[in-house]
Design a protein around this motif. Structure first.
Motif, short mmCIF file in Angstrom:
data_model
loop_
_atom_site.label_atom_id
_atom_site.label_comp_id
_atom_site.label_asym_id
_atom_site.label_seq_id
_atom_site.Cartn_x
_atom_site.Cartn_y
_atom_site.Cartn_z
N GLY A 21 0.84 -1.12 0.05
CA GLY A 21 0.18 0.08 0.01
C GLY A 21 0.90 1.01 -0.01
N LYS A 22 0.36 2.15 -0.68
CA LYS A 22 1.23 3.62 -0.98
C LYS A 22 0.41 4.51 -1.37
CE LYS A 22 5.36 5.00 -3.48
NZ LYS A 22 6.54 4.37 -4.17
N ILE A 23 0.68 5.89 -0.48
CA ILE A 23 -0.04 6.96 -0.98
C ILE A 23 0.81 8.20 -0.96
CG2 ILE A 23 -2.04 6.38 0.18
CD1 ILE A 23 -1.50 8.17 2.54
N SER A 24 0.23 9.18 -1.94
CA SER A 24 1.33 10.43 -2.07
C SER A 24 1.12 11.37 -0.91
CB SER A 24 1.30 11.02 -3.58
OG SER A 24 -0.19 11.48 -3.54
N THR A 119 -9.52 7.42 -2.07
CA THR A 119 -8.45 6.47 -2.37
C THR A 119 -8.08 6.04 -1.15
OG1 THR A 119 -7.84 7.43 -4.63
CG2 THR A 119 -6.30 5.65 -3.58
N VAL A 120 -8.34 4.51 -0.90
CA VAL A 120 -7.78 4.12 0.35
C VAL A 120 -6.77 2.68 0.24
CG1 VAL A 120 -8.49 2.56 2.49
CG2 VAL A 120 -10.01 4.56 1.63
N GLU A 121 -5.70 2.85 0.50
CA GLU A 121 -4.61 1.74 0.19
C GLU A 121 -4.60 1.27 1.89
OE1 GLU A 121 -2.59 0.65 -2.30
OE2 GLU A 121 -3.92 1.92 -3.47
N THR A 122 -4.32 -0.16 2.00
CA THR A 122 -4.27 -0.87 3.21
C THR A 122 -3.28 -1.64 3.37
OG1 THR A 122 -5.61 -2.62 2.20
CG2 THR A 122 -6.98 -0.78 3.17
#
Length: 147
Positions: A21-24, A119-122
């Motif tokens: 999981g990755k977000i900016s 947007t949901v990363e887990t």
């Protein structure tokens, strides 16, 4: 339900050597549940998190929500947010929900967040994870259900 919410720049979670999981930019949410939690609690906390005005406006004041800034969420299940350290030297986790209940609530929580268009990363429920983030501010809050 208890969520430690951290405003972040880039963030990611790995299991082993794999980034899962990755977000900016947006929020890292460390999510825990207790036995009395249900769908009403999950809905309340999800709504609170996406609408909290904790991002800076043009004047530098915390006045914008995750929805307004187009942020993402990295959601990590973490039963240790219900660790009780008041007695002895080893935390007690008796207030944390059993895994089979917590996993259902965790999935429901992430679905509720996504319903807002976020947007949901887990992470991976129950896995040994490594979470990396750039805490922006730093800004950290604890969000809990109404009770």
């Amino acid at each position: 339900m208890r969520v430690v919410v951290q405003r972040t720049g880039p963030a990611q979670v790995t299991v082993g050597e794999e980034v899962i999981g990755k977000i900016s930019h947006g929020l890292v949410c460390l999510v825990g549940f207790t036995d009395g939690d249900g769908e009403e609690d999950v809905s309340y906390v999800a709504d609170k998190i996406v609408n909290l005005r904790i991002f800076s406006d043009d004047a530098g004041k915390m006045n914008r929500s995750l929805l307004e800034v187009g942020g993402e969420i990295l959601s990590i299940s973490q039963f240790t947010v219900y660790g009780d350290c008041r007695k002895g030297r080893r935390p007690s986790f008796t207030k944390a929900a059993r895994p089979e209940k917590a996993e259902v609530l965790y999935d429901t929580f992430n679905d509720k967040l996504r319903a807002y268009g976020v947007t949901v990363e887990t992470g991976r429920f129950g896995a040994d994870m490594k979470v990396s983030l750039v805490n922006d501010g730093p800004v950290t809050f604890i969000v809990e259900n109404k009770t």
